[in-house]
Design a protein around this motif. Sequence first.
Motif, PDB file in Angstrom:
ATOM      1  N   ALA A  55       0.829  -1.206   0.000  1.00  0.00           N
ATOM      2  CA  ALA A  55       0.000   0.000   0.000  1.00  0.00           C
ATOM      3  C   ALA A  55       0.860   1.251   0.000  1.00  0.00           C
ATOM      4  N   GLU A  56       1.967   1.219   0.747  1.00  0.00           N
ATOM      5  CA  GLU A  56       2.879   2.361   0.757  1.00  0.00           C
ATOM      6  C   GLU A  56       3.502   2.571  -0.619  1.00  0.00           C
ATOM      7  N   LEU A  57       3.878   1.489  -1.268  1.00  0.00           N
ATOM      8  CA  LEU A  57       4.485   1.586  -2.594  1.00  0.00           C
ATOM      9  C   LEU A  57       3.505   2.128  -3.626  1.00  0.00           C
ATOM     10  N   ALA A  58       2.227   1.818  -3.424  1.00  0.00           N
ATOM     11  CA  ALA A  58       1.217   2.201  -4.415  1.00  0.00           C
ATOM     12  C   ALA A  58       0.779   3.660  -4.299  1.00  0.00           C
ATOM     13  N   LYS A  59       1.216   4.338  -3.265  1.00  0.00           N
ATOM     14  CA  LYS A  59       0.813   5.741  -3.091  1.00  0.00           C
ATOM     15  C   LYS A  59       1.320   6.595  -4.256  1.00  0.00           C
ATOM     16  N   GLY A  60       0.438   7.463  -4.748  1.00  0.00           N
ATOM     17  CA  GLY A  60       0.824   8.371  -5.816  1.00  0.00           C
ATOM     18  C   GLY A  60       0.478   7.883  -7.211  1.00  0.00           C
ATOM     19  N   PHE A  61       0.037   6.630  -7.337  1.00  0.00           N
ATOM     20  CA  PHE A  61      -0.363   6.128  -8.653  1.00  0.00           C
ATOM     21  C   PHE A  61      -1.753   6.647  -9.005  1.00  0.00           C
ATOM     22  N   SER A  62      -2.031   6.710 -10.299  1.00  0.00           N
ATOM     23  CA  SER A  62      -3.288   7.304 -10.751  1.00  0.00           C
ATOM     24  C   SER A  62      -4.505   6.545 -10.230  1.00  0.00           C
ATOM     25  N   GLU A  63      -4.419   5.215 -10.189  1.00  0.00           N
ATOM     26  CA  GLU A  63      -5.484   4.386  -9.634  1.00  0.00           C
ATOM     27  C   GLU A  63      -4.852   3.268  -8.814  1.00  0.00           C
ATOM     28  N   VAL A  64      -5.423   3.027  -7.633  1.00  0.00           N
ATOM     29  CA  VAL A  64      -4.935   1.947  -6.774  1.00  0.00           C
ATOM     30  C   VAL A  64      -6.105   1.020  -6.455  1.00  0.00           C
ATOM     31  N   TRP A  65      -5.943  -0.258  -6.813  1.00  0.00           N
ATOM     32  CA  TRP A  65      -6.981  -1.250  -6.585  1.00  0.00           C
ATOM     33  C   TRP A  65      -6.459  -2.331  -5.644  1.00  0.00           C
ATOM     34  N   THR A  66      -7.373  -2.914  -4.865  1.00  0.00           N
ATOM     35  CA  THR A  66      -6.997  -4.025  -3.995  1.00  0.00           C
ATOM     36  C   THR A  66      -7.879  -5.227  -4.305  1.00  0.00           C
ATOM     37  N   ALA A  67      -7.379  -6.394  -3.954  1.00  0.00           N
ATOM     38  CA  ALA A  67      -8.135  -7.638  -4.124  1.00  0.00           C
ATOM     39  C   ALA A  67      -7.814  -8.552  -2.956  1.00  0.00           C
ATOM     40  N   GLU A  68      -8.646  -9.550  -2.755  1.00  0.00           N
ATOM     41  CA  GLU A  68      -8.451 -10.464  -1.640  1.00  0.00           C
ATOM     42  C   GLU A  68      -7.316 -11.450  -1.890  1.00  0.00           C
ATOM     43  N   THR A  69      -7.070 -11.784  -3.154  1.00  0.00           N
ATOM     44  CA  THR A  69      -6.040 -12.776  -3.470  1.00  0.00           C
ATOM     45  C   THR A  69      -5.149 -12.276  -4.602  1.00  0.00           C
ATOM     46  N   PRO A  70      -3.908 -12.758  -4.671  1.00  0.00           N
ATOM     47  CA  PRO A  70      -3.030 -12.407  -5.797  1.00  0.00           C
ATOM     48  C   PRO A  70      -3.589 -12.888  -7.133  1.00  0.00           C
ATOM     49  N   GLU A  71      -4.271 -14.036  -7.107  1.00  0.00           N
ATOM     50  CA  GLU A  71      -4.851 -14.564  -8.335  1.00  0.00           C
ATOM     51  C   GLU A  71      -5.850 -13.581  -8.951  1.00  0.00           C
ATOM     52  N   GLN A  72      -6.628 -12.925  -8.100  1.00  0.00           N
ATOM     53  CA  GLN A  72      -7.590 -11.931  -8.589  1.00  0.00           C
ATOM     54  C   GLN A  72      -6.870 -10.750  -9.231  1.00  0.00           C
ATOM     55  N   LEU A  73      -5.747 -10.363  -8.647  1.00  0.00           N
ATOM     56  CA  LEU A  73      -4.980  -9.248  -9.204  1.00  0.00           C
ATOM     57  C   LEU A  73      -4.445  -9.587 -10.596  1.00  0.00           C
ATOM     58  N   PHE A  74      -3.933 -10.785 -10.765  1.00  0.00           N
ATOM     59  CA  PHE A  74      -3.402 -11.169 -12.073  1.00  0.00           C
ATOM     60  C   PHE A  74      -4.522 -11.300 -13.104  1.00  0.00           C
ATOM     61  N   GLU A  75      -5.696 -11.699 -12.644  1.00  0.00           N
ATOM     62  CA  GLU A  75      -6.845 -11.740 -13.559  1.00  0.00           C
ATOM     63  C   GLU A  75      -7.202 -10.323 -14.022  1.00  0.00           C
ATOM     64  N   MET A  76      -7.144  -9.368 -13.113  1.00  0.00           N
ATOM     65  CA  MET A  76      -7.394  -7.969 -13.480  1.00  0.00           C
ATOM     66  C   MET A  76      -6.327  -7.464 -14.445  1.00  0.00           C
ATOM     67  N   LEU A  77      -5.097  -7.906 -14.241  1.00  0.00           N
ATOM     68  CA  LEU A  77      -4.011  -7.525 -15.155  1.00  0.00           C
ATOM     69  C   LEU A  77      -4.290  -8.050 -16.555  1.00  0.00           C
ATOM     70  N   LEU A  78      -4.718  -9.297 -16.659  1.00  0.00           N
ATOM     71  CA  LEU A  78      -5.002  -9.905 -17.967  1.00  0.00           C
ATOM     72  C   LEU A  78      -6.194  -9.250 -18.649  1.00  0.00           C
ATOM     73  N   ARG A  79      -7.152  -8.764 -17.880  1.00  0.00           N
ATOM     74  CA  ARG A  79      -8.352  -8.137 -18.431  1.00  0.00           C
ATOM     75  C   ARG A  79      -8.158  -6.642 -18.673  1.00  0.00           C
ATOM     76  N   ASP A  80      -6.912  -6.180 -18.511  1.00  0.00           N
ATOM     77  CA  ASP A  80      -6.563  -4.779 -18.740  1.00  0.00           C
ATOM     78  C   ASP A  80      -7.285  -3.829 -17.792  1.00  0.00           C
ATOM     79  N   ARG A  81      -7.540  -4.296 -16.589  1.00  0.00           N
ATOM     80  CA  ARG A  81      -8.096  -3.424 -15.564  1.00  0.00           C
ATOM     81  C   ARG A  81      -6.981  -2.886 -14.669  1.00  0.00           C
ATOM     82  N   LEU A  82      -5.798  -3.474 -14.782  1.00  0.00           N
ATOM     83  CA  LEU A  82      -4.605  -3.019 -14.069  1.00  0.00           C
ATOM     84  C   LEU A  82      -3.422  -3.016 -15.029  1.00  0.00           C
ATOM     85  N   ASP A  83      -2.439  -2.168 -14.703  1.00  0.00           N
ATOM     86  CA  ASP A  83      -1.190  -2.144 -15.457  1.00  0.00           C
ATOM     87  C   ASP A  83      -0.054  -2.806 -14.694  1.00  0.00           C
ATOM     88  N   LEU A  84      -0.155  -2.778 -13.350  1.00  0.00           N
ATOM     89  CA  LEU A  84       0.898  -3.324 -12.497  1.00  0.00           C
ATOM     90  C   LEU A  84       0.278  -4.055 -11.310  1.00  0.00           C
TER      91      LEU A  84
END
Length: 247
Positions: free
Chosen positions: A134-163
Motif C-alpha cells: 500500500a505504501e508503494l502504491a501511493k501516488g499512482f493514478s489508480e490503486v486497486w486491492t483484491a483479496e487474493t493475488p490470483e484476482q490481481l493477475f486476472e485484473m491484469l489480464l483483463r486490462d483493468r490493471l497495469d501493475l
Amino acid sequence: MRRLTLCAFISLFVLIDAARAQDTLRFSGFDAPNLTPKAERILSRAYEELGIRIETVISSPRRALLDSAAGKTDGELVRVKIAGSAHESLIRVDVPIIEARTFAYANKPELHGKSFGELKHLRIGHVSGARFAAELAKGFSEVWTAETPEQLFEMLLRDRLDLVIVGEGTGRRIVRERELKDVFPLTPSLRTVSFYHYLHEKHAALVPRIEAVLRRQLEEAREARPDDDVPGEAVPEENVLHRIGMT
C-alpha cells in the motif's frame, strides 16, 4: 546405605534426562506460512548434523520475541537483521537463511526496462491489507486491492490493471501455473528482506558451530545450483539459502 544408593540413582537419572533435553532446542516462531515452514526445514537439516533436534513454539510475533529474549525458549527461529539490536541476549547467526523479495508485475511490452518510479501514471493493484504494498502504491493514478493475488493477475489480464505488486514466490507460482508467458517482473525488486536465525546467549558456544554448518550448506547449494532458473522454483543465491516472496 540404601538411602545413599537411591539418591545416587535419582541424581544419575536427572543428569541423563537433562542431557537428553539438551538434544532438543525449542525456538520461538510465529505464524507465517511463506516463512516459518521453510526456515524449519533449513534449520532442522543443519541442527541434525550436530545431533540436535529442534521444535518451534508458535505465538504472536511480539510474544515470540519476548520469550526468546528472556530465555524462555532457546532463541528465535528466524527474524530480520535488526531484531537483535533491541535484545542483547539474542545472538544472530550471521548467515541469511531466507530472503524475501517483492516485485511489480506487468504484461505490457512497452514497460520492459522501465523503472517503478516513472510509472505513477498507471493503474496498480495489491492484496488487501498488505501495508508495505500500500505504501508503494501511493501516488499512482489508480490503486486497486483484491483479496487474493490470483484476482490481481486476472485484473491484469483483463486490462483493468497495469501493475501488480506481489511477492516473488507468489508471482512466479501464478505465472507458472497459469502459463502467463507475457507477464514479467519489473527489475530491480521493490523490497528485499533477509531473515536470520538467533540463539539465546545461554547457547553462545553453539553459535559458531551452527554458523559453520549453514555456511557449508550454502556453499554446497551454490555449487548444485542449475545454470538456468526454473520459473517458480526458489534457488540459492550468492548469499542466501532460500528465496521466497512475501506480499
